[in-house]
Design a protein around this motif. Structure first.
Motif, PDB file in Angstrom:
ATOM      1  N   MET A  11      58.673 135.043 -23.560  1.00 40.14           N
ATOM      2  CA  MET A  11      59.468 135.667 -22.496  1.00 40.14           C
ATOM      3  C   MET A  11      60.880 136.019 -22.949  1.00 40.14           C
ATOM      4  O   MET A  11      61.578 136.769 -22.278  1.00 40.14           O
ATOM      5  N   LEU A  12      61.295 135.510 -24.102  1.00 35.52           N
ATOM      6  CA  LEU A  12      62.627 135.853 -24.610  1.00 35.52           C
ATOM      7  C   LEU A  12      62.704 137.308 -25.076  1.00 35.52           C
ATOM      8  O   LEU A  12      63.750 137.943 -24.961  1.00 35.52           O
ATOM      9  N   ILE A  13      61.617 137.819 -25.602  1.00 37.73           N
ATOM     10  CA  ILE A  13      61.614 139.161 -26.184  1.00 37.73           C
ATOM     11  C   ILE A  13      61.896 140.241 -25.137  1.00 37.73           C
ATOM     12  O   ILE A  13      62.803 141.057 -25.332  1.00 37.73           O
ATOM     13  N   PRO A  14      61.184 140.286 -24.006  1.00 38.65           N
ATOM     14  CA  PRO A  14      61.514 141.319 -23.025  1.00 38.65           C
ATOM     15  C   PRO A  14      62.915 141.154 -22.444  1.00 38.65           C
ATOM     16  O   PRO A  14      63.596 142.152 -22.169  1.00 38.65           O
ATOM     17  N   MET A  15      63.365 139.924 -22.264  1.00 34.94           N
ATOM     18  CA  MET A  15      64.724 139.724 -21.730  1.00 34.94           C
ATOM     19  C   MET A  15      65.774 140.232 -22.718  1.00 34.94           C
ATOM     20  O   MET A  15      66.775 140.822 -22.314  1.00 34.94           O
ATOM     21  N   TYR A  16      65.557 140.005 -23.998  1.00 31.64           N
ATOM     22  CA  TYR A  16      66.489 140.495 -25.018  1.00 31.64           C
ATOM     23  C   TYR A  16      66.599 142.013 -24.941  1.00 31.64           C
ATOM     24  O   TYR A  16      67.690 142.570 -24.971  1.00 31.64           O
ATOM     25  N   PHE A  17      65.458 142.694 -24.834  1.00 30.77           N
ATOM     26  CA  PHE A  17      65.481 144.144 -24.767  1.00 30.77           C
ATOM     27  C   PHE A  17      66.025 144.661 -23.443  1.00 30.77           C
ATOM     28  O   PHE A  17      66.714 145.686 -23.413  1.00 30.77           O
ATOM     29  N   LEU A  18      65.734 143.974 -22.346  1.00 31.74           N
ATOM     30  CA  LEU A  18      66.306 144.399 -21.065  1.00 31.74           C
ATOM     31  C   LEU A  18      67.833 144.346 -21.115  1.00 31.74           C
ATOM     32  O   LEU A  18      68.503 145.267 -20.652  1.00 31.74           O
ATOM     33  N   ILE A  19      68.365 143.281 -21.667  1.00 32.72           N
ATOM     34  CA  ILE A  19      69.822 143.149 -21.747  1.00 32.72           C
ATOM     35  C   ILE A  19      70.385 144.100 -22.794  1.00 32.72           C
ATOM     36  O   ILE A  19      71.373 144.796 -22.553  1.00 32.72           O
ATOM     37  N   GLY A  20      69.776 144.137 -23.978  1.00 35.72           N
ATOM     38  CA  GLY A  20      70.320 144.903 -25.093  1.00 35.72           C
ATOM     39  C   GLY A  20      70.219 146.403 -24.952  1.00 35.72           C
ATOM     40  O   GLY A  20      71.084 147.130 -25.434  1.00 35.72           O
ATOM     41  N   ALA A  30      76.027 140.241 -25.289  1.00 33.53           N
ATOM     42  CA  ALA A  30      75.317 139.377 -24.343  1.00 33.53           C
ATOM     43  C   ALA A  30      73.880 139.123 -24.787  1.00 33.53           C
ATOM     44  O   ALA A  30      73.381 138.001 -24.677  1.00 33.53           O
ATOM     45  N   ALA A  31      73.205 140.146 -25.306  1.00 25.59           N
ATOM     46  CA  ALA A  31      71.820 139.980 -25.752  1.00 25.59           C
ATOM     47  C   ALA A  31      71.728 139.054 -26.948  1.00 25.59           C
ATOM     48  O   ALA A  31      70.851 138.187 -27.006  1.00 25.59           O
ATOM     49  N   VAL A  32      72.645 139.201 -27.894  1.00 25.50           N
ATOM     50  CA  VAL A  32      72.638 138.333 -29.077  1.00 25.50           C
ATOM     51  C   VAL A  32      72.971 136.899 -28.688  1.00 25.50           C
ATOM     52  O   VAL A  32      72.331 135.948 -29.158  1.00 25.50           O
ATOM     53  N   LYS A  33      73.954 136.718 -27.818  1.00 26.25           N
ATOM     54  CA  LYS A  33      74.303 135.370 -27.366  1.00 26.25           C
ATOM     55  C   LYS A  33      73.132 134.728 -26.625  1.00 26.25           C
ATOM     56  O   LYS A  33      72.819 133.559 -26.836  1.00 26.25           O
ATOM     57  N   LEU A 104      74.722 132.156 -19.911  1.00 27.43           N
ATOM     58  CA  LEU A 104      74.299 132.725 -18.635  1.00 27.43           C
ATOM     59  C   LEU A 104      75.259 133.765 -18.055  1.00 27.43           C
ATOM     60  O   LEU A 104      74.812 134.854 -17.681  1.00 27.43           O
ATOM     61  N   PRO A 105      76.566 133.491 -17.958  1.00 19.89           N
ATOM     62  CA  PRO A 105      77.432 134.513 -17.349  1.00 19.89           C
ATOM     63  C   PRO A 105      77.391 135.845 -18.089  1.00 19.89           C
ATOM     64  O   PRO A 105      77.299 136.898 -17.456  1.00 19.89           O
ATOM     65  N   ASP A 106      77.455 135.797 -19.412  1.00 21.02           N
ATOM     66  CA  ASP A 106      77.422 137.047 -20.176  1.00 21.02           C
ATOM     67  C   ASP A 106      76.102 137.778 -19.984  1.00 21.02           C
ATOM     68  O   ASP A 106      76.071 138.990 -19.778  1.00 21.02           O
ATOM     69  N   ALA A 107      75.003 137.044 -20.058  1.00 22.39           N
ATOM     70  CA  ALA A 107      73.693 137.691 -19.941  1.00 22.39           C
ATOM     71  C   ALA A 107      73.487 138.312 -18.561  1.00 22.39           C
ATOM     72  O   ALA A 107      73.003 139.439 -18.449  1.00 22.39           O
ATOM     73  N   HIS A 108      73.868 137.629 -17.504  1.00 19.73           N
ATOM     74  CA  HIS A 108      73.623 138.167 -16.164  1.00 19.73           C
ATOM     75  C   HIS A 108      74.616 139.232 -15.750  1.00 19.73           C
ATOM     76  O   HIS A 108      74.270 140.125 -14.974  1.00 19.73           O
ATOM     77  N   VAL A 109      75.821 139.170 -16.265  1.00 20.77           N
ATOM     78  CA  VAL A 109      76.796 140.230 -15.947  1.00 20.77           C
ATOM     79  C   VAL A 109      76.421 141.528 -16.650  1.00 20.77           C
ATOM     80  O   VAL A 109      76.520 142.603 -16.074  1.00 20.77           O
ATOM     81  N   GLU A 110      75.987 141.434 -17.880  1.00 25.83           N
ATOM     82  CA  GLU A 110      75.665 142.624 -18.655  1.00 25.83           C
ATOM     83  C   GLU A 110      74.241 143.137 -18.434  1.00 25.83           C
ATOM     84  O   GLU A 110      73.952 144.275 -18.761  1.00 25.83           O
ATOM     85  N   ALA A 111      73.360 142.318 -17.920  1.00 26.44           N
ATOM     86  CA  ALA A 111      71.973 142.728 -17.720  1.00 26.44           C
ATOM     87  C   ALA A 111      71.859 143.707 -16.549  1.00 26.44           C
ATOM     88  O   ALA A 111      72.639 143.648 -15.597  1.00 26.44           O
ATOM     89  N   PRO A 112      70.867 144.585 -16.620  1.00 25.13           N
ATOM     90  CA  PRO A 112      70.611 145.425 -15.445  1.00 25.13           C
ATOM     91  C   PRO A 112      70.042 144.560 -14.315  1.00 25.13           C
ATOM     92  O   PRO A 112      69.688 143.408 -14.526  1.00 25.13           O
ATOM     93  N   THR A 113      69.941 145.123 -13.153  1.00 26.81           N
ATOM     94  CA  THR A 113      69.472 144.360 -12.001  1.00 26.81           C
ATOM     95  C   THR A 113      68.103 143.748 -12.240  1.00 26.81           C
ATOM     96  O   THR A 113      67.854 142.606 -11.880  1.00 26.81           O
ATOM     97  N   ALA A 114      67.209 144.469 -12.887  1.00 28.57           N
ATOM     98  CA  ALA A 114      65.864 143.940 -13.161  1.00 28.57           C
ATOM     99  C   ALA A 114      65.908 142.757 -14.090  1.00 28.57           C
ATOM    100  O   ALA A 114      65.099 141.841 -13.967  1.00 28.57           O
ATOM    101  N   GLY A 115      66.832 142.724 -15.031  1.00 29.67           N
ATOM    102  CA  GLY A 115      66.933 141.607 -15.973  1.00 29.67           C
ATOM    103  C   GLY A 115      67.656 140.420 -15.391  1.00 29.67           C
ATOM    104  O   GLY A 115      67.436 139.289 -15.802  1.00 29.67           O
ATOM    105  N   SER A 116      68.522 140.672 -14.461  1.00 28.32           N
ATOM    106  CA  SER A 116      69.289 139.586 -13.876  1.00 28.32           C
ATOM    107  C   SER A 116      68.520 138.921 -12.774  1.00 28.32           C
ATOM    108  O   SER A 116      68.561 137.738 -12.588  1.00 28.32           O
TER     109      SER A 116
END
Length: 116
Positions: A11-20, A30-33, A104-116
């Motif tokens: 499940m890490l792979i799709p989340m990485y791409f959604l954020i990145g 945010a994706a790398v972190k 978490l803060p970096d990933a959810h702030v930078e992620a699109p709505t679907a990723g967050s």
């Protein structure tokens, strides 16, 4: 236990791409972190699972990732002493719990709505 670990990491792979790919301004950071922190927890979980499988092989002569076989009476306390700390920290990073939540803060702030 091995399949749990595989799907835990899958499940890490799709989340990485959604954020990145579809994230906002600092999406690469945010994706790398996100991937570094969660993979550190995943490696810790893998080490705990492999250690328990090794301990089982020493006790019985056969490697096993079967949770039912690993939880047999008599070996539970020894296995738990090794597995619980590793898996607990891995869950604390992934869930995320304080103080393992800095991704978490970096990933959810930078992620699109679907990723967050």
């Amino acid at each position: 236990m091995f399949l749990f670990y595989v799907f835990w990491d899958a499940m890490l792979i799709p989340m990485y791409f959604l954020i990145g790919i579809w994230g906002y301004e600092r999406r690469i950071y945010a994706a790398v972190k996100f991937i570094l922190y969660t993979m550190a927890g995943s490696v810790l979980m893998l080490v705990a699972i492999l250690t328990v499988a090794y301990m089982h092989s020493v006790a019985t002569g056969a490697y096993s990732f079967n949770y039912g076989g690993l939880a047999e009476p008599g070996r539970t306390a020894a296995h738990a002493g090794v597995a619980v700390p590793g898996v607990a920290v891995a869950f604390a990073i992934k869930v995320p719990l304080f103080p393992f939540h800095t991704w978490l803060p970096d990933a959810h702030v930078e992620a699109p709505t679907a990723g967050s």
